[in-house]
Motif scaffolding. Structure first.
Motif, PDB file in Angstrom:
ATOM      1  N   ASN A  84      -2.092   6.762   3.455  1.00 28.00           N
ATOM      2  CA  ASN A  84      -2.209   5.800   2.364  1.00 28.00           C
ATOM      3  C   ASN A  84      -0.899   5.057   2.079  1.00 28.00           C
ATOM      4  O   ASN A  84      -0.544   4.833   0.922  1.00 28.00           O
ATOM      5  CB  ASN A  84      -2.698   6.534   1.095  1.00 28.00           C
ATOM      6  CG  ASN A  84      -3.215   5.565   0.063  1.00 28.00           C
ATOM      7  OD1 ASN A  84      -3.662   4.469   0.414  1.00 28.00           O
ATOM      8  ND2 ASN A  84      -3.124   5.924  -1.209  1.00 28.00           N
ATOM      9  N   GLN A  85      -0.171   4.705   3.151  1.00 31.05           N
ATOM     10  CA  GLN A  85       1.099   3.994   2.957  1.00 31.05           C
ATOM     11  C   GLN A  85       0.844   2.489   3.070  1.00 31.05           C
ATOM     12  O   GLN A  85       0.976   1.909   4.145  1.00 31.05           O
ATOM     13  CB  GLN A  85       2.120   4.444   4.006  1.00 31.05           C
ATOM     14  CG  GLN A  85       2.574   5.892   3.831  1.00 31.05           C
ATOM     15  CD  GLN A  85       3.315   6.403   5.049  1.00 31.05           C
ATOM     16  OE1 GLN A  85       2.745   6.512   6.144  1.00 31.05           O
ATOM     17  NE2 GLN A  85       4.582   6.710   4.902  1.00 31.05           N
ATOM     18  N   ASP A  86       0.489   1.875   1.932  1.00 31.53           N
ATOM     19  CA  ASP A  86       0.213   0.437   1.909  1.00 31.53           C
ATOM     20  C   ASP A  86       1.527  -0.294   1.646  1.00 31.53           C
ATOM     21  O   ASP A  86       2.110  -0.171   0.558  1.00 31.53           O
ATOM     22  CB  ASP A  86      -0.803   0.150   0.792  1.00 31.53           C
ATOM     23  CG  ASP A  86      -1.070  -1.338   0.620  1.00 31.53           C
ATOM     24  OD1 ASP A  86      -0.432  -2.147   1.322  1.00 31.53           O
ATOM     25  OD2 ASP A  86      -1.913  -1.679  -0.228  1.00 31.53           O
ATOM     26  N   VAL A  96       2.810  -1.882  -1.653  1.00 34.45           N
ATOM     27  CA  VAL A  96       3.269  -1.095  -2.816  1.00 34.45           C
ATOM     28  C   VAL A  96       4.111   0.124  -2.422  1.00 34.45           C
ATOM     29  O   VAL A  96       4.954   0.589  -3.197  1.00 34.45           O
ATOM     30  CB  VAL A  96       2.070  -0.609  -3.678  1.00 34.45           C
ATOM     31  CG1 VAL A  96       1.448  -1.773  -4.415  1.00 34.45           C
ATOM     32  CG2 VAL A  96       1.024   0.095  -2.831  1.00 34.45           C
ATOM     33  N   TYR A  97       3.888   0.638  -1.209  1.00 29.28           N
ATOM     34  CA  TYR A  97       4.603   1.855  -0.783  1.00 29.28           C
ATOM     35  C   TYR A  97       6.072   1.532  -0.544  1.00 29.28           C
ATOM     36  O   TYR A  97       6.407   0.484  -0.004  1.00 29.28           O
ATOM     37  CB  TYR A  97       3.970   2.382   0.510  1.00 29.28           C
ATOM     38  CG  TYR A  97       4.693   3.580   1.098  1.00 29.28           C
ATOM     39  CD1 TYR A  97       4.495   4.853   0.567  1.00 29.28           C
ATOM     40  CD2 TYR A  97       5.564   3.429   2.172  1.00 29.28           C
ATOM     41  CE1 TYR A  97       5.153   5.952   1.107  1.00 29.28           C
ATOM     42  CE2 TYR A  97       6.226   4.520   2.718  1.00 29.28           C
ATOM     43  CZ  TYR A  97       6.012   5.781   2.177  1.00 29.28           C
ATOM     44  OH  TYR A  97       6.670   6.859   2.709  1.00 29.28           O
ATOM     45  N   GLN A  98       6.946   2.437  -0.940  1.00 24.00           N
ATOM     46  CA  GLN A  98       8.371   2.242  -0.689  1.00 24.00           C
ATOM     47  C   GLN A  98       8.926   3.508  -0.052  1.00 24.00           C
ATOM     48  O   GLN A  98       8.562   4.619  -0.430  1.00 24.00           O
ATOM     49  CB  GLN A  98       9.105   1.940  -1.979  1.00 24.00           C
ATOM     50  CG  GLN A  98       8.537   0.720  -2.698  1.00 24.00           C
ATOM     51  CD  GLN A  98       9.607  -0.076  -3.388  1.00 24.00           C
ATOM     52  OE1 GLN A  98      10.040  -1.110  -2.881  1.00 24.00           O
ATOM     53  NE2 GLN A  98      10.074   0.422  -4.508  1.00 24.00           N
ATOM     54  N   THR A 137       9.421   9.287  18.718  1.00 27.41           N
ATOM     55  CA  THR A 137      10.244  10.512  18.664  1.00 27.41           C
ATOM     56  C   THR A 137      10.290  11.158  17.277  1.00 27.41           C
ATOM     57  O   THR A 137      11.069  12.097  17.084  1.00 27.41           O
ATOM     58  CB  THR A 137      11.695  10.227  19.119  1.00 27.41           C
ATOM     59  OG1 THR A 137      12.344   9.424  18.109  1.00 27.41           O
ATOM     60  CG2 THR A 137      11.750   9.546  20.471  1.00 27.41           C
ATOM     61  N   TYR A 138       9.483  10.672  16.337  1.00 27.15           N
ATOM     62  CA  TYR A 138       9.486  11.288  14.997  1.00 27.15           C
ATOM     63  C   TYR A 138       9.115  12.762  15.128  1.00 27.15           C
ATOM     64  O   TYR A 138       8.110  13.089  15.763  1.00 27.15           O
ATOM     65  CB  TYR A 138       8.479  10.544  14.111  1.00 27.15           C
ATOM     66  CG  TYR A 138       8.362  11.029  12.691  1.00 27.15           C
ATOM     67  CD1 TYR A 138       9.489  11.225  11.902  1.00 27.15           C
ATOM     68  CD2 TYR A 138       7.105  11.261  12.123  1.00 27.15           C
ATOM     69  CE1 TYR A 138       9.365  11.648  10.579  1.00 27.15           C
ATOM     70  CE2 TYR A 138       6.977  11.681  10.802  1.00 27.15           C
ATOM     71  CZ  TYR A 138       8.113  11.877  10.041  1.00 27.15           C
ATOM     72  OH  TYR A 138       7.987  12.293   8.736  1.00 27.15           O
ATOM     73  N   LYS A 139       9.958  13.645  14.559  1.00 28.77           N
ATOM     74  CA  LYS A 139       9.779  15.105  14.583  1.00 28.77           C
ATOM     75  C   LYS A 139      10.293  15.747  15.872  1.00 28.77           C
ATOM     76  O   LYS A 139      10.113  16.957  16.061  1.00 28.77           O
ATOM     77  CB  LYS A 139       8.313  15.521  14.362  1.00 28.77           C
ATOM     78  CG  LYS A 139       7.748  15.090  13.025  1.00 28.77           C
ATOM     79  CD  LYS A 139       8.293  15.933  11.903  1.00 28.77           C
ATOM     80  CE  LYS A 139       7.671  15.550  10.567  1.00 28.77           C
ATOM     81  NZ  LYS A 139       8.455  16.043   9.418  1.00 28.77           N
ATOM     82  N   GLY A 191      -3.374   8.234  15.579  1.00 27.78           N
ATOM     83  CA  GLY A 191      -3.719   8.692  14.226  1.00 27.78           C
ATOM     84  C   GLY A 191      -3.036  10.001  13.875  1.00 27.78           C
ATOM     85  O   GLY A 191      -3.532  10.765  13.048  1.00 27.78           O
ATOM     86  N   ARG A 192      -1.891  10.226  14.492  1.00 31.99           N
ATOM     87  CA  ARG A 192      -1.122  11.467  14.293  1.00 31.99           C
ATOM     88  C   ARG A 192      -2.019  12.698  14.498  1.00 31.99           C
ATOM     89  O   ARG A 192      -1.963  13.669  13.737  1.00 31.99           O
ATOM     90  CB  ARG A 192      -0.440  11.457  12.922  1.00 31.99           C
ATOM     91  CG  ARG A 192       0.773  12.346  12.863  1.00 31.99           C
ATOM     92  CD  ARG A 192       1.585  12.150  11.598  1.00 31.99           C
ATOM     93  NE  ARG A 192       2.526  11.052  11.714  1.00 31.99           N
ATOM     94  CZ  ARG A 192       3.255  10.583  10.699  1.00 31.99           C
ATOM     95  NH1 ARG A 192       3.137  11.112   9.499  1.00 31.99           N
ATOM     96  NH2 ARG A 192       4.101   9.601  10.889  1.00 31.99           N
ATOM     97  N   ALA A 193      -2.866  12.626  15.514  1.00 34.39           N
ATOM     98  CA  ALA A 193      -3.728  13.757  15.895  1.00 34.39           C
ATOM     99  C   ALA A 193      -4.598  14.248  14.739  1.00 34.39           C
ATOM    100  O   ALA A 193      -4.860  15.442  14.593  1.00 34.39           O
ATOM    101  CB  ALA A 193      -2.895  14.906  16.468  1.00 34.39           C
TER     102      ALA A 193
HETATM  103  O1  LIG Z   1       7.862   8.079  10.500  1.00 36.53           O
HETATM  104  C1  LIG Z   1       8.194   7.018   9.986  1.00 36.53           C
HETATM  105  O2  LIG Z   1       8.781   6.118  10.610  1.00 36.53           O
HETATM  106  C2  LIG Z   1       7.916   6.773   8.565  1.00 36.53           C
HETATM  107  O3  LIG Z   1       8.169   5.706   8.115  1.00 36.53           O
HETATM  108  C3  LIG Z   1       7.327   7.823   7.660  1.00 36.53           C
HETATM  109  O4  LIG Z   1       6.852   7.209   6.497  1.00 36.53           O
HETATM  110  C4  LIG Z   1       6.219   8.589   8.192  1.00 36.53           C
HETATM  111  O5  LIG Z   1       5.161   7.666   8.330  1.00 36.53           O
HETATM  112  C5  LIG Z   1       5.788   9.675   7.285  1.00 36.53           C
HETATM  113  O6  LIG Z   1       4.766  10.204   7.514  1.00 36.53           O
HETATM  114  C6  LIG Z   1       6.573  10.155   6.128  1.00 36.53           C
HETATM  115  O7  LIG Z   1       5.805  11.105   5.426  1.00 36.53           O
END
Ligand SMILES: O=C(O)C(=O)[C@@H](O)[C@H](O)C(=O)CO
Ligand SMILES: NC(=O)C1=CN([C@@H]2O[C@H](COP(=O)(O)OP(=O)(O)OC[C@H]3O[C@@H](n4cnc5c(N)ncnc54)[C@H](OP(=O)(O)O)[C@@H]3O)[C@@H](O)[C@H]2O)C=CC1
Length: 277
Positions: free
Chosen positions: A268-270, A273-275, A19-21, A190-192
């Motif tokens: 690039n959310q590794d 290191v990504y927070q 449901t993101y967005k 892959g988020r389209a």
């Molecule tokens: O959508 C989520 O749950 C996230 O954790 C976000 O990081 C999402 O991946 C995103 O794209 C934020 O730019």
């Protein structure tokens, strides 16, 4: 459709809905149409600012609450305070007009900030209070999970991670399996992105008389992973559930597996290191 049995005994469907967005009135309409299309697992998060939107759709739907699996997530900025986290979970329940979440996850490990262990202790308490039925994590690497195991002896039942053909998470899936942790796939399409135009996927989708979204979701389900695709329209929602009249051969599964690449993450959310807070 068959179900996954989690290590704590709860059952989850083979596919869920992201449901993101999806926010506000339009978001509620999309979630209502996803319920009509047949989805029963819904993935939200405090940080999506749409737990109320999800709750509104549940209120308006004809489906009983106990037939739905609702997932939400604790944001990193609350991890270090037990009381703030418990208050936030209660606030999220008030917003969504629910008495409990079926599944509640730590959203990111944020290992540099390093408060995920305290947050895990809080989820264990929230489960004891009945605020949440099952507890799990997102974006956790084996080293993070090993620490939870060592310090609390309680393992997450789910690890929700980025997973699609360009980032197939083979090693992490294998680790999750050894710990009896179900892998959920976020951004399973892959988020389209360019993924949905990949020539190998175009060729295989034609071969199976399916669209690329259906091929990719079926590949994930066949790996034993639970994908949570997001789609706005009823037609796409319904199409993304039309997966159960074909099987992908093992050689074609391998061709899709082989599309993975080290830099295949969409943003690039590794998690090492990504927070995100
Ligand atoms: O959508 C989520 O749950 C996230 O954790 C976000 O990081 C999402 O991946 C995103 O794209 C934020 O730019
Ligand atoms: N735990 C975490 O850290 C994270 C969790 N998530 C969760 O995972 C869910 C899914 O991931 P998300 O990032 O939304 O991306 P998805 O991979 O689900 O892709 C969604 C996009 O694909 C489009 N789409 C849907 N179906 C099709 C299809 N059959 N063919 C072509 N395009 C299609 C949608 O368009 P349209 O809407 O226009 O139909 C939308 O633009 C999120 O909604 C969220 O719940 C996401 C990121 C991180």
């Amino acid at each position: 459709m068959t179900f996954h049995e989690l290590s704590d005994g709860q059952h989850l469907p083979e596919i869920g809905f992201g449901t993101y967005k999806l926010n506000g009135f339009a978001g509620t309409q999309s979630i209502l149409s996803a319920i009509d299309a047949g989805y029963r697992l819904f993935d939200t998060a405090f940080n999506y600012q749409n737990e109320g939107t999800v709750g509104q759709a549940i209120q308006q739907s004809h489906v009983n609450r106990d037939e739905l699996i609702i997932t939400s997530k604790l944001p990193g900025k609350y991890y270090s305070s037990y009381q703030d986290s418990i208050d936030l979970i209660q606030e999220s329940l008030y917003r969504s007009k629910l008495d409990y979440f079926d599944l509640y996850l730590l959203h990111w490990p944020n290992p540099i900030d390093d408060h995920y262990l305290e947050a895990w202790h809080t989820l264990i308490q929230a489960q004891k209070f009945g605020l949440v039925k099952s507890i799990g994590v997102c974006n956790f690497l084996p080293e993070h999970i090993e620490r939870l195991k060592k310090e609390t002896d309680i393992l997450p039942v789910v690890n929700q991670v980025e997973l699609h053909p360009y980032f197939n998470q083979q090693e992490l899936r294998e680790y999750n399996n050894t710990q009896n942790i179900l892998t959920q796939a976020w951004s399973p399409l892959g988020r389209a992105s360019a993924l949905l135009k990949d020539p190998v996927l175009v060729e295989l989708a034609k071969k199976y008389h399916k669209n690329i979204g259906q091929l990719v979701l079926k590949w994930e389900i066949s790996l034993g992973v639970l994908p949570i695709p997001k789609a706005s329209s009823y037609a796409r929602q319904k199409g993304n559930l039309d997966l159960f009249d074909f099987e992908i051969s093992s050689s074609d599964m391998q061709r899709i597996n082989d599309l993975t690449k080290p830099d295949g993450r969409i943003n690039n959310q590794d998690p090492a290191v990504y927070q995100e807070f």
